[in-house]
Write a protein that holds these residues in place. Structure first.
Motif, PDB file in Angstrom:
ATOM      1  N   ARG A 125       3.409  13.856  -9.885  1.00  0.00           N
ATOM      2  CA  ARG A 125       4.356  14.983  -9.877  1.00  0.00           C
ATOM      3  C   ARG A 125       5.112  15.068 -11.207  1.00  0.00           C
ATOM      4  O   ARG A 125       5.352  16.165 -11.709  1.00  0.00           O
ATOM      5  N   VAL A 126       5.476  13.935 -11.764  1.00  0.00           N
ATOM      6  CA  VAL A 126       6.170  13.945 -13.058  1.00  0.00           C
ATOM      7  C   VAL A 126       5.249  14.496 -14.130  1.00  0.00           C
ATOM      8  O   VAL A 126       5.641  15.367 -14.918  1.00  0.00           O
ATOM      9  N   TRP A 127       3.981  14.026 -14.174  1.00  0.00           N
ATOM     10  CA  TRP A 127       3.052  14.520 -15.178  1.00  0.00           C
ATOM     11  C   TRP A 127       2.706  15.994 -14.957  1.00  0.00           C
ATOM     12  O   TRP A 127       2.429  16.711 -15.916  1.00  0.00           O
ATOM     13  N   ALA A 128       2.753  16.458 -13.732  1.00  0.00           N
ATOM     14  CA  ALA A 128       2.490  17.879 -13.460  1.00  0.00           C
ATOM     15  C   ALA A 128       3.595  18.759 -14.067  1.00  0.00           C
ATOM     16  O   ALA A 128       3.345  19.903 -14.443  1.00  0.00           O
ATOM     17  N   ILE A 161       0.836  -1.208   0.000  1.00  0.00           N
ATOM     18  CA  ILE A 161       0.000   0.000   0.000  1.00  0.00           C
ATOM     19  C   ILE A 161       0.865   1.249   0.000  1.00  0.00           C
ATOM     20  O   ILE A 161       0.643   2.178  -0.784  1.00  0.00           O
ATOM     21  N   ILE A 162       1.875   1.270   0.863  1.00  0.00           N
ATOM     22  CA  ILE A 162       2.771   2.431   0.946  1.00  0.00           C
ATOM     23  C   ILE A 162       3.506   2.629  -0.376  1.00  0.00           C
ATOM     24  O   ILE A 162       3.637   3.752  -0.871  1.00  0.00           O
ATOM     25  N   THR A 163       3.985   1.544  -0.967  1.00  0.00           N
ATOM     26  CA  THR A 163       4.701   1.622  -2.244  1.00  0.00           C
ATOM     27  C   THR A 163       3.801   2.163  -3.347  1.00  0.00           C
ATOM     28  O   THR A 163       4.224   3.019  -4.140  1.00  0.00           O
ATOM     29  N   LYS A 164       2.566   1.690  -3.414  1.00  0.00           N
ATOM     30  CA  LYS A 164       1.641   2.167  -4.452  1.00  0.00           C
ATOM     31  C   LYS A 164       1.337   3.644  -4.290  1.00  0.00           C
ATOM     32  O   LYS A 164       1.256   4.376  -5.275  1.00  0.00           O
ATOM     33  N   ILE A 165       1.157   4.093  -3.064  1.00  0.00           N
ATOM     34  CA  ILE A 165       0.904   5.515  -2.821  1.00  0.00           C
ATOM     35  C   ILE A 165       2.104   6.342  -3.272  1.00  0.00           C
ATOM     36  O   ILE A 165       1.942   7.380  -3.925  1.00  0.00           O
ATOM     37  N   ALA A 166       3.294   5.881  -2.924  1.00  0.00           N
ATOM     38  CA  ALA A 166       4.510   6.616  -3.311  1.00  0.00           C
ATOM     39  C   ALA A 166       4.666   6.675  -4.826  1.00  0.00           C
ATOM     40  O   ALA A 166       4.975   7.737  -5.386  1.00  0.00           O
ATOM     41  N   TRP A 167       4.446   5.563  -5.520  1.00  0.00           N
ATOM     42  CA  TRP A 167       4.556   5.555  -6.984  1.00  0.00           C
ATOM     43  C   TRP A 167       3.500   6.444  -7.618  1.00  0.00           C
ATOM     44  O   TRP A 167       3.769   7.137  -8.597  1.00  0.00           O
ATOM     45  N   TYR A 168       2.281   6.423  -7.072  1.00  0.00           N
ATOM     46  CA  TYR A 168       1.222   7.270  -7.622  1.00  0.00           C
ATOM     47  C   TYR A 168       1.584   8.740  -7.447  1.00  0.00           C
ATOM     48  O   TYR A 168       1.435   9.540  -8.371  1.00  0.00           O
ATOM     49  N   TYR A 169       2.078   9.106  -6.268  1.00  0.00           N
ATOM     50  CA  TYR A 169       2.485  10.489  -6.010  1.00  0.00           C
ATOM     51  C   TYR A 169       3.585  10.914  -6.993  1.00  0.00           C
ATOM     52  O   TYR A 169       3.505  11.976  -7.607  1.00  0.00           O
ATOM     53  N   LEU A 170       4.585  10.052  -7.160  1.00  0.00           N
ATOM     54  CA  LEU A 170       5.674  10.354  -8.089  1.00  0.00           C
ATOM     55  C   LEU A 170       5.146  10.490  -9.512  1.00  0.00           C
ATOM     56  O   LEU A 170       5.518  11.431 -10.233  1.00  0.00           O
ATOM     57  N   HIS A 171       4.267   9.604  -9.909  1.00  0.00           N
ATOM     58  CA  HIS A 171       3.659   9.647 -11.240  1.00  0.00           C
ATOM     59  C   HIS A 171       2.940  10.978 -11.468  1.00  0.00           C
ATOM     60  O   HIS A 171       3.109  11.621 -12.507  1.00  0.00           O
TER      61      HIS A 171
END
Length: 60
Positions: free
Chosen positions: A50-53, A38-48
């Protein structure tokens, strides 16, 4: 278009393997695996996000 692999597994076998991967015989270990996931998925989603932003492509 479906991609066929030689010796491909059935869906039932793939699901069974996925379930058995989490069965460790100890609730503590299974819980820590689930929590880490769960923590890993949240971190990857956040990174994803931020990159698209930071990418202006496709914006109006």
């Amino acid at each position: 278009m479906a991609i066929l692999f030689r010796g491909a597994e059935t869906h039932v076998r793939s699901v069974s393997k996925a379930i058995s991967w989490f069965m460790t015989g100890r609730v503590e270990i299974a819980g820590s695996i689930a929590g880490l996931e769960i923590i890993t998925k949240i971190a990857w989603y956040y990174l994803h996000e931020r990159v698209w932003a930071a990418i202006s492509w496709g914006r109006r």
